[in-house]
Design a protein around this motif. Structure first.
Motif, mmCIF file in Angstrom:
data_model
loop_
_atom_site.group_PDB
_atom_site.id
_atom_site.type_symbol
_atom_site.label_atom_id
_atom_site.label_comp_id
_atom_site.label_asym_id
_atom_site.label_seq_id
_atom_site.Cartn_x
_atom_site.Cartn_y
_atom_site.Cartn_z
ATOM 1 N N HIS A 543 64.237 54.338 -8.602
ATOM 2 C CA HIS A 543 65.650 53.743 -8.262
ATOM 3 C C HIS A 543 65.526 54.341 -9.650
ATOM 4 C CE1 HIS A 543 67.605 50.561 -11.349
ATOM 5 N NE2 HIS A 543 68.219 50.832 -10.896
ATOM 6 N N TRP A 545 68.749 55.461 -12.388
ATOM 7 C CA TRP A 545 70.793 54.932 -13.135
ATOM 8 C C TRP A 545 71.220 55.601 -14.215
ATOM 9 C CZ3 TRP A 545 66.063 52.389 -14.250
ATOM 10 C CH2 TRP A 545 65.478 52.237 -15.280
ATOM 11 N N GLU A 549 76.246 52.721 -12.845
ATOM 12 C CA GLU A 549 75.989 53.065 -11.759
ATOM 13 C C GLU A 549 74.898 53.395 -11.306
ATOM 14 O OE1 GLU A 549 77.966 57.428 -9.534
ATOM 15 O OE2 GLU A 549 75.902 57.513 -10.557
ATOM 16 N N HIS A 550 73.967 53.412 -10.531
ATOM 17 C CA HIS A 550 72.669 52.895 -9.929
ATOM 18 C C HIS A 550 72.793 53.519 -8.698
ATOM 19 C CE1 HIS A 550 71.311 49.712 -13.325
ATOM 20 N NE2 HIS A 550 72.593 50.531 -13.498
ATOM 21 N N LYS A 571 69.551 46.367 -7.474
ATOM 22 C CA LYS A 571 70.360 45.325 -7.277
ATOM 23 C C LYS A 571 71.944 45.331 -5.200
ATOM 24 C CE LYS A 571 69.534 44.480 -11.421
ATOM 25 N NZ LYS A 571 68.422 43.379 -11.572
ATOM 26 N N GLN A 572 72.026 44.931 -5.010
ATOM 27 C CA GLN A 572 72.854 45.097 -3.875
ATOM 28 C C GLN A 572 73.573 46.215 -4.061
ATOM 29 O OE1 GLN A 572 75.927 42.024 -2.845
ATOM 30 N NE2 GLN A 572 75.465 42.154 -0.827
ATOM 31 N N SER A 573 72.659 47.077 -2.872
ATOM 32 C CA SER A 573 73.927 48.789 -3.191
ATOM 33 C C SER A 573 74.342 48.826 -1.217
ATOM 34 C CB SER A 573 72.656 49.635 -3.338
ATOM 35 O OG SER A 573 72.003 49.202 -5.164
ATOM 36 N N THR A 593 73.263 48.403 3.667
ATOM 37 C CA THR A 593 73.237 47.630 2.852
ATOM 38 C C THR A 593 71.794 47.377 2.184
ATOM 39 O OG1 THR A 593 74.185 45.705 3.482
ATOM 40 C CG2 THR A 593 75.566 46.826 2.404
ATOM 41 N N GLU A 595 69.321 45.359 -0.265
ATOM 42 C CA GLU A 595 70.047 43.893 -1.676
ATOM 43 C C GLU A 595 67.999 43.187 -1.631
ATOM 44 O OE1 GLU A 595 70.601 39.605 0.004
ATOM 45 O OE2 GLU A 595 72.501 40.800 -1.381
ATOM 46 N N TYR A 610 71.539 55.150 -1.221
ATOM 47 C CA TYR A 610 71.910 53.820 -1.896
ATOM 48 C C TYR A 610 72.328 53.658 -3.161
ATOM 49 C CZ TYR A 610 70.227 51.401 2.824
ATOM 50 O OH TYR A 610 69.579 51.492 4.175
ATOM 51 N N THR A 611 73.518 52.736 -3.208
ATOM 52 C CA THR A 611 74.928 52.977 -4.101
ATOM 53 C C THR A 611 75.302 51.903 -5.270
ATOM 54 O OG1 THR A 611 75.981 53.979 -6.078
ATOM 55 C CG2 THR A 611 76.756 53.976 -3.884
ATOM 56 N N ASN A 612 75.331 50.941 -5.761
ATOM 57 C CA ASN A 612 75.585 50.039 -6.252
ATOM 58 C C ASN A 612 77.721 49.895 -6.033
ATOM 59 O OD1 ASN A 612 76.140 51.360 -8.855
ATOM 60 N ND2 ASN A 612 75.412 49.028 -9.681
#
Length: 613
Positions: A543, A545, A549-550, A571-573, A593, A595, A610-612
């Motif tokens: 992870h 960030w 932006e994550h 987080k949800q991505s 997706t 989460e 993945y990205t948020n």
């Protein structure tokens, strides 16, 4: 020590504004020194000065002329500071004006180090003809890939025309079969026109065995230390001042006269120097002076087999001031994770747990006991930024030092190659590619030489066989002297039009594009990073960030599907990239997706991002 000028080259043959050759040679072992001009056998005497230097100024020697030095009346040798050896390592030197070139890069500014995407290549095997001019024709391809810095393996003149470059014996001369000094300058100029930085591999820890005449001139070597390749260069013993100046001037020449942007300094752990000011630190001080003089930026990158951040700490913190280092431990941890290999130094690495550690700490061994070394090894590098570490899934050493020179394309599956590429590109460090990996080149990169001394050639051939005597199950070690060994190591450019090579190229291209565009990847902040490794499942979650932006990356190094629970820090991505998708010749799509708390299935040998956003 005689004063060093950052403004111009002083050693060897240089030309002033009056059409005269200004000659300076460090030859403390000589009682008499002359230049012999090849065209008419004219001899020009040099005058002995203090500290072992000999000098003269003459109108008789012109650019393009061939010459040798005559020691003590009858011993003829090439110039130790020669910039051109058109007749090879045993022949005449050629006088060139190193300042004479019509540069067009006056507006060039070096790329910020943190933005470097490096591509290591060997001039002789990168193209069918193996020249700087042929390399120029591939620069648009490298731009299309997403590379902005080429790292050229050593070009100092070596015996024959086939060599990795680490057997160079004229540190100032550019290999004639590649295109010589003029060809290298033209390549650098064209690179700068296209926005590509040039890194040159230099060797300041030893010289090759054939054509190595430095010792007849002066005390270039010392018996105080040994290196794996023979006598150590004399950086701290009696008469070392002349040796230190010789290599400092060499470094300044590449930066000032050839417009090289950065050097990669080979195996600096084998540079033996217990002087109060280490030679690397002194080099950095002179490079800083040069940069102040010219307004240009140059970087010093080291290959270092010591987890010792003194080399890369700033001068003001009593470090040596090197700008960055290759970090082999990232490679070792990644290789063991991917292949399970555990021989030699790989035995120090547990695989995915150590991979997770190197993402976080750069060094795997930063104060722990190393079983391979049988001692506690390393120091923490907590305060060194990500831009100081260069990572890779393979390089010339890790491929070429294998008996059969296999690339990862021959050792791992297509899916694993995609995963290895992803693992490198999402690190908080500078990524480096090894030529051909971006399209899964299957040709090996073998060890090759073309020594002209038959006894030496046979000794190298025999040594290579003995080195791998225990590996007879894998076949015979290829003959390093045979031309076919060299030819077999060349890239096969026609493969780019075929599958699966085309898909692999697009995969690398996409990874590099995401790395440029996503601030969470582009910013090399080692602290904005969390990593979790699940050893039993051979999976890792990274992870990173920046601001809001994550990015979350899921890597499954096992050959089976793995069910994992998404950790709370994700987080949800939504999905950005999936190596298992059909467009990447995959067969195990991941979820669109993710989460925190959800259970997801990762396909075998897969990489998902993945990205948020």
């Amino acid at each position: 020590m005689k004063a060093i000028s950052v403004k111009e080259r002083q050693l060897g043959v240089n030309f002033n504004g009056n059409g005269e050759a200004v000659v300076e040679v460090w030859a403390p072992k000589a009682e008499k020194l002359e230049i012999r001009l090849q065209q008419d056998n004219t001899r020009i005497a040099l005058t002995k000065e203090e500290f072992g230097y000999w000098t003269t100024t003459t109108e008789k020697l012109k650019p393009g002329d061939l010459y040798q030095f005559v020691l003590d009346g009858d011993q003829e040798y090439p110039d130790p500071s020669s910039v051109s050896q058109p007749e090879g390592v045993h022949g005449n030197s050629q006088a060139l004006d190193v300042k004479a070139f019509n540069w067009t890069d006056e507006n060039w500014q070096n790329i910020p180090l943190e933005d470097y995407v490096l591509y290591e290549l060997h001039t002789g095997t990168f193209t069918p003809t193996g020249t700087f001019a042929a390399l120029e024709e591939k620069l648009d391809y490298l731009k299309e890939l997403g590379v902005n810095a080429i790292e050229i393996m050593p070009v100092a003149q070596f015996p024959g025309s086939r060599n990795w470059g680490y057997d160079g014996v004229f540190p100032y001369a550019v290999q004639d079969s590649y295109g010589g000094a003029e060809g290298l300058k033209h390549l650098v100029d064209v690179c700068h026109q296209k926005g590509i930085a040039v890194i040159l591999d230099v060797v300041y820890n030893h010289l090759g065995p054939e054509g190595n005449y430095l010792g007849v001139y002066g005390h270039y070597f010392t018996d105080k230390y040994n290196t794996p390749w023979g006598p150590a260069l004399n950086f701290d013993d009696a008469w070392c001042d002349g040796v230190r100046r010789y290599f400092i001037e060499n470094l300044l020449m590449w930066f000032r006269d050839f417009h090289i942007d950065a050097v990669r300094m080979d195996a600096v752990h084998a540079i033996k120097d217990f002087s109060p000011t280490h030679i690397l630190r002194e080099m950095k001080q002179f490079v800083n002076q040069l940069m102040q003089e010219t307004g240009r930026t140059h970087y010093m990158i080291v290959e270092l087999d010591l987890n010792d951040n003194r080399f890369i700490n700033p001068l003001e913190e009593q470090g040596f001031g090197m700008d960055a280092q290759w970090i082999d431990e990232f490679h070792h941890a990644l290789r063991v994770t991917a292949t399970g290999e555990n021989t030699g130094y790989y035995g120090d690495f547990t695989g995915i747990a150590h991979l997770a550690k190197t993402y976080k700490d750069a060094y795997v061994y930063d104060g722990q006991f190393s079983p391979h070394r049988n001692k506690t090894f390393g120091i923490k590098a907590e305060r060194n930024p990500g831009k100081q570490f260069i990572v890779f899934s393979q390089n010339h050493d890790q491929v070429g030092n294998r008996m059969l020179g296999e690339r990862t394309s021959q050792l791992t599956s297509f899916d694993m190659q995609k995963l290895l590429a992803g693992a490198v590109m999402v690190s908080p460090y500078l990524p480096m590619l090894w030529m051909g990996e971006e399209y899964s080149e299957p040709h090996p990169f073998l060890y090759f030489v073309s020594h002209t001394d038959p006894e030496l050639a046979e000794a190298v051939r025999k040594g290579r066989k003995e080195e791998f005597a225990a590996f007879h199950a894998e076949g015979e070690a290829p003959d390093p002297v045979a031309e076919e060994t060299f030819n077999e190591s060349k890239l096969q450019w026609d493969l780019l039009n075929q599958e699966p090579h085309q898909t692999m190229f697009k995969w690398y291209q996409t990874l590099l594009k995401l790395r440029r565009e996503l601030s969470a990847l582009k910013n090399l902040n080692r602290h904005n990073l969390e990593v979790e490794a699940m050893e039993n499942q051979k999976t890792l979650i990274l992870h990173r960030w920046h601001d809001a932006e994550h990015i979350a990356c899921f890597m499954n190094f096992s050959q089976e599907e793995q069910k994992i629970t998404v950790p709370s820090f994700i987080k949800q991505s939504k999905k950005l990239l999936d190596s298992g998708a059909p467009e990447w010749r995959g067969n195990a799509d991941g979820p669109d997706t993710v989460e925190a708390g959800a259970t997801i299935v990762l396909g075998p040998e897969s990489f998902l991002m993945y990205t948020n956003a």
